[in-house]
Design a protein around this motif. Structure first.
Motif, PDB file in Angstrom:
ATOM      1  N   MET A 102      -4.179  -5.398  -4.438  1.00 12.54           N
ATOM      2  CA  MET A 102      -3.099  -4.440  -4.240  1.00 12.54           C
ATOM      3  C   MET A 102      -3.192  -3.897  -2.817  1.00 12.54           C
ATOM      4  O   MET A 102      -4.261  -3.485  -2.373  1.00 12.54           O
ATOM      5  CB  MET A 102      -3.184  -3.289  -5.240  1.00 12.54           C
ATOM      6  N   LEU A 103      -2.077  -3.903  -2.123  1.00 13.19           N
ATOM      7  CA  LEU A 103      -2.010  -3.415  -0.750  1.00 13.19           C
ATOM      8  C   LEU A 103      -1.117  -2.189  -0.690  1.00 13.19           C
ATOM      9  O   LEU A 103       0.066  -2.259  -1.037  1.00 13.19           O
ATOM     10  CB  LEU A 103      -1.453  -4.509   0.167  1.00 13.19           C
ATOM     11  N   ALA A 104      -1.676  -1.048  -0.275  1.00  7.88           N
ATOM     12  CA  ALA A 104      -0.885   0.163  -0.065  1.00  7.88           C
ATOM     13  C   ALA A 104      -0.385   0.159   1.383  1.00  7.88           C
ATOM     14  O   ALA A 104      -1.198   0.100   2.308  1.00  7.88           O
ATOM     15  CB  ALA A 104      -1.725   1.409  -0.324  1.00  7.88           C
ATOM     16  N   VAL A 105       0.925   0.209   1.560  1.00  6.77           N
ATOM     17  CA  VAL A 105       1.487   0.039   2.907  1.00  6.77           C
ATOM     18  C   VAL A 105       1.927   1.350   3.556  1.00  6.77           C
ATOM     19  O   VAL A 105       2.361   1.346   4.708  1.00  6.77           O
ATOM     20  CB  VAL A 105       2.669  -0.951   2.892  1.00  6.77           C
ATOM     21  N   ALA A 106       1.810   2.458   2.821  1.00  4.38           N
ATOM     22  CA  ALA A 106       2.216   3.756   3.383  1.00  4.38           C
ATOM     23  C   ALA A 106       1.011   4.677   3.523  1.00  4.38           C
ATOM     24  O   ALA A 106       1.074   5.873   3.241  1.00  4.38           O
ATOM     25  CB  ALA A 106       3.294   4.395   2.512  1.00  4.38           C
ATOM     26  N   GLY A 107      -0.118   4.099   3.951  1.00  2.00           N
ATOM     27  CA  GLY A 107      -1.315   4.896   4.127  1.00  2.00           C
ATOM     28  C   GLY A 107      -2.001   5.202   2.814  1.00  2.00           C
ATOM     29  O   GLY A 107      -1.790   4.527   1.793  1.00  2.00           O
ATOM     30  N   HIS A 108      -2.849   6.236   2.842  1.00  6.85           N
ATOM     31  CA  HIS A 108      -3.632   6.596   1.667  1.00  6.85           C
ATOM     32  C   HIS A 108      -2.728   7.143   0.566  1.00  6.85           C
ATOM     33  O   HIS A 108      -1.826   7.944   0.834  1.00  6.85           O
ATOM     34  CB  HIS A 108      -4.677   7.648   2.043  1.00  6.85           C
ATOM     35  N   SER A 170       0.184  14.735   2.309  1.00  6.04           N
ATOM     36  CA  SER A 170      -0.073  14.325   3.685  1.00  6.04           C
ATOM     37  C   SER A 170       1.076  14.808   4.575  1.00  6.04           C
ATOM     38  O   SER A 170       2.189  15.031   4.119  1.00  6.04           O
ATOM     39  CB  SER A 170      -0.226  12.806   3.794  1.00  6.04           C
ATOM     40  N   TRP A 171       0.764  14.955   5.844  1.00  4.49           N
ATOM     41  CA  TRP A 171       1.758  15.441   6.815  1.00  4.49           C
ATOM     42  C   TRP A 171       2.420  14.240   7.471  1.00  4.49           C
ATOM     43  O   TRP A 171       2.106  13.841   8.576  1.00  4.49           O
ATOM     44  CB  TRP A 171       1.074  16.343   7.844  1.00  4.49           C
ATOM     45  N   ARG A 172       3.314  13.617   6.735  1.00  3.19           N
ATOM     46  CA  ARG A 172       4.068  12.484   7.265  1.00  3.19           C
ATOM     47  C   ARG A 172       5.480  12.536   6.732  1.00  3.19           C
ATOM     48  O   ARG A 172       5.793  13.289   5.806  1.00  3.19           O
ATOM     49  CB  ARG A 172       3.414  11.162   6.857  1.00  3.19           C
ATOM     50  N   LYS A 173       6.338  11.724   7.327  1.00  4.34           N
ATOM     51  CA  LYS A 173       7.687  11.604   6.796  1.00  4.34           C
ATOM     52  C   LYS A 173       7.642  10.837   5.485  1.00  4.34           C
ATOM     53  O   LYS A 173       6.957   9.831   5.366  1.00  4.34           O
ATOM     54  CB  LYS A 173       8.580  10.852   7.790  1.00  4.34           C
ATOM     55  N   SER A 174       8.384  11.331   4.519  1.00  8.95           N
ATOM     56  CA  SER A 174       8.579  10.536   3.311  1.00  8.95           C
ATOM     57  C   SER A 174       9.500   9.379   3.659  1.00  8.95           C
ATOM     58  O   SER A 174      10.203   9.401   4.673  1.00  8.95           O
ATOM     59  CB  SER A 174       9.169  11.405   2.205  1.00  8.95           C
ATOM     60  N   LEU A 175       9.495   8.349   2.815  1.00 14.76           N
ATOM     61  CA  LEU A 175      10.246   7.140   3.128  1.00 14.76           C
ATOM     62  C   LEU A 175      11.691   7.235   2.647  1.00 14.76           C
ATOM     63  O   LEU A 175      11.953   7.723   1.553  1.00 14.76           O
ATOM     64  CB  LEU A 175       9.574   5.925   2.486  1.00 14.76           C
ATOM     65  N   SER A 176      12.584   6.747   3.467  1.00 12.64           N
ATOM     66  CA  SER A 176      13.979   6.630   3.052  1.00 12.64           C
ATOM     67  C   SER A 176      14.166   5.325   2.287  1.00 12.64           C
ATOM     68  O   SER A 176      13.307   4.430   2.328  1.00 12.64           O
ATOM     69  CB  SER A 176      14.894   6.639   4.280  1.00 12.64           C
ATOM     70  N   VAL A 177      15.286   5.190   1.606  1.00 16.15           N
ATOM     71  CA  VAL A 177      15.586   3.938   0.910  1.00 16.15           C
ATOM     72  C   VAL A 177      15.715   2.801   1.929  1.00 16.15           C
ATOM     73  O   VAL A 177      15.297   1.667   1.661  1.00 16.15           O
ATOM     74  CB  VAL A 177      16.858   4.084   0.057  1.00 16.15           C
ATOM     75  N   ALA A 178      16.238   3.101   3.118  1.00 15.34           N
ATOM     76  CA  ALA A 178      16.330   2.075   4.167  1.00 15.34           C
ATOM     77  C   ALA A 178      14.943   1.618   4.608  1.00 15.34           C
ATOM     78  O   ALA A 178      14.723   0.426   4.850  1.00 15.34           O
ATOM     79  CB  ALA A 178      17.117   2.617   5.357  1.00 15.34           C
ATOM     80  N   ASP A 179      13.999   2.549   4.713  1.00 15.26           N
ATOM     81  CA  ASP A 179      12.615   2.184   5.039  1.00 15.26           C
ATOM     82  C   ASP A 179      12.046   1.253   3.972  1.00 15.26           C
ATOM     83  O   ASP A 179      11.393   0.248   4.288  1.00 15.26           O
ATOM     84  CB  ASP A 179      11.724   3.433   5.116  1.00 15.26           C
ATOM     85  N   ILE A 180      12.278   1.611   2.718  1.00 21.87           N
ATOM     86  CA  ILE A 180      11.751   0.818   1.609  1.00 21.87           C
ATOM     87  C   ILE A 180      12.367  -0.582   1.612  1.00 21.87           C
ATOM     88  O   ILE A 180      11.664  -1.586   1.412  1.00 21.87           O
ATOM     89  CB  ILE A 180      12.003   1.542   0.276  1.00 21.87           C
ATOM     90  N   GLN A 316       9.117  20.257   0.585  1.00 15.71           N
ATOM     91  CA  GLN A 316       9.154  20.922   1.882  1.00 15.71           C
ATOM     92  C   GLN A 316       7.764  21.446   2.198  1.00 15.71           C
ATOM     93  O   GLN A 316       7.200  22.238   1.428  1.00 15.71           O
ATOM     94  CB  GLN A 316      10.163  22.074   1.893  1.00 15.71           C
ATOM     95  N   ALA A 317       7.192  20.998   3.292  1.00 16.57           N
ATOM     96  CA  ALA A 317       5.838  21.397   3.676  1.00 16.57           C
ATOM     97  C   ALA A 317       5.881  22.439   4.794  1.00 16.57           C
ATOM     98  O   ALA A 317       6.703  22.350   5.712  1.00 16.57           O
ATOM     99  CB  ALA A 317       5.044  20.181   4.131  1.00 16.57           C
TER     100      ALA A 317
END
Length: 408
Positions: A102-108, A170-180, A316-317
């Motif tokens: 299994m490969l996680a592609v959005a970090g931890h 985590s302090w990152r952008k969540s993914l959009s459907v376009a990203d996915i 919202q962080a």
């Protein structure tokens, strides 16, 4: 400027954004209505069967309706799923076999998946203990997907790619459907047989399409988050390719039973109604995130995402930088919750999480993050993660009190 004035000014500035959110609500609600019409939902679908749960007409139609709404060929909406983590784990155990990777592609991944994978803990039957390999593709220093690294990340043994849509803790952008969709395209170009799986928690109805409508093979989430419309008492869902949904259901129940079992305990009406309400409830939560972001950014705090930025989940962080401010904020949210307003949140261990957490959420459904809640791990840089809000005006009332506590 006092808290009341800050909120009034922010609300005025956000009026065009709120109007855009209303249009999105309308689009998503229309999609839900079309699915209800297509499968001729009626009051007879609200009754249940007992025991094994065989031949539950309401459950079967709800699965079809849900699949239609999210653009999948199949789905399983079940009250037997206890959380988003349980839904995700059912998918992972259903699809993966010994020697697979299994490969996680959005970090931890999110904290609660660490013990499922085997990053933390032992002796409970983690994927690692079953001989399933795990690898992560780190995010870039700016918190983005490593698009260049992804081009060559998939190996012959990579059976499944884990795509966590939400930022989690985590302090990152969540993914959009376009990203996915872009991730799926890159993965499938390397190996078309690799299963693209999305942890869709917090992401349903944020946009006008769901991941399964843009090529994702399988996804899962919780019903006490977005798709339950704040009224579903428990449960989760699995959606995607029919064969993969059935494999996940065989882990949820047992091989040979799969999606055919599971009584709905007279919950069918709530499950249908929650799905109908979901676009509206998610829209109110989106408005709440914009308001919180606007007010705290005006006060000089770092916020993620920024106000006016298109939302990718209902989180919202706010980066407080010290534990006292984080605790004060969560206590203020609890104080202005409809349930348990008299309680005083304190940092404590939580099953599945590595750090102590402080959690505020006086919600009608225990643990619901579609209703207004706030929490955060007691670790640097002391970030509060706000979720939900059944109406943005409730968020405004709670925010006004919270600002008073923090500003002094």
């Amino acid at each position: 400027m006092n808290p009341s004035q800050l909120i009034a000014t922010a609300t005025e500035k956000l009026a065009p954004t709120f109007a855009q959110v209303d249009q999105q609500i309308k689009h998503n609600l229309h999609k839900v209505l079309k699915a209800f019409q297509e499968y001729k939902v009626g009051v007879h679908h609200f009754s249940s069967v007992s025991g094994y749960g065989h031949d539950d007409l309401g459950r079967e139609v709800l699965d079809q309706v849900f699949a239609r709404v999210v653009g999948a060929s199949s789905s399983a909406v079940r009250v037997q799923i206890v959380s988003g983590t349980h839904a995700i784990a059912s998918c992972l155990y259903g699809v993966l076999r010994p020697a697979d990777e299994m490969l996680a592609v959005a970090g931890h991944p999110y904290d609660t998946l660490e013990e499922v994978i085997g990053i933390r803990g032992e002796g409970q039957g983690s994927l690692k203990e079953l001989g399933i390999k795990y690898r992560e593709l780190d995010l870039t220093p700016s918190g983005e997907i490593d698009w260049e690294g992804l081009q060559t990340a998939v190996k012959p043994e990579t059976k499944l790619v884990l795509i966590q849509r939400s930022c989690g803790y985590s302090w990152r952008k969540s993914l959009s459907v376009a990203d996915i969709e872009r991730i799926v395209t890159i993965v499938k170009a390397q190996n078309p047989d690799t299963v693209c799986f999305v942890d869709n928690c917090y992401g349903e109805f944020i946009e006008t399409l769901e991941p399964t409508a843009v090529g994702v093979d399988l996804m899962a989430g919780s019903l006490i988050k977005n798709p339950g419309g704040t009224i579903v008492t428990a449960g989760g869902y699995i959606a995607g390719r029919e064969d993969l949904v059935e494999k996940a259901c065989c882990r949820l129940t047992a091989p040979g039973i799969g999606s055919s079992g599971g009584a709905t305990f007279d919950q069918n009406r709530l499950l249908f109604q929650g799905l109908f309400l979901a676009p509206q409830m998610v829209g109110e939560a989106i408005k709440s995130t914009h308001l919180i972001a606007m007010v705290f950014s005006e006060l000089g705090y770092e916020v993620n995402p920024l106000p006016f930025t298109p939302r990718r989940d209902i989180i919202q962080a706010i980066k407080f930088g010290n534990p006292e401010a984080l605790i004060a904020f969560c206590r203020a949210i609890q104080k202005y919750s409809p349930v348990g307003s008299y309680l005083d949140p304190v940092p404590a261990p939580m099953p599945g999480y590595e750090s102590n957490l402080i959690m505020a959420g006086g919600t009608f459904i225990d643990g619901s993050t579609s209703e207004l809640s706030a929490d955060g791990p007691l670790r640097e840089p002391y970030i509060a993660f706000c979720q939900g809000g059944t109406h943005w005006t409730h968020s405004a009332i709670a925010l006004e009190y919270a600002l008073g506590e923090i500003m002094g």
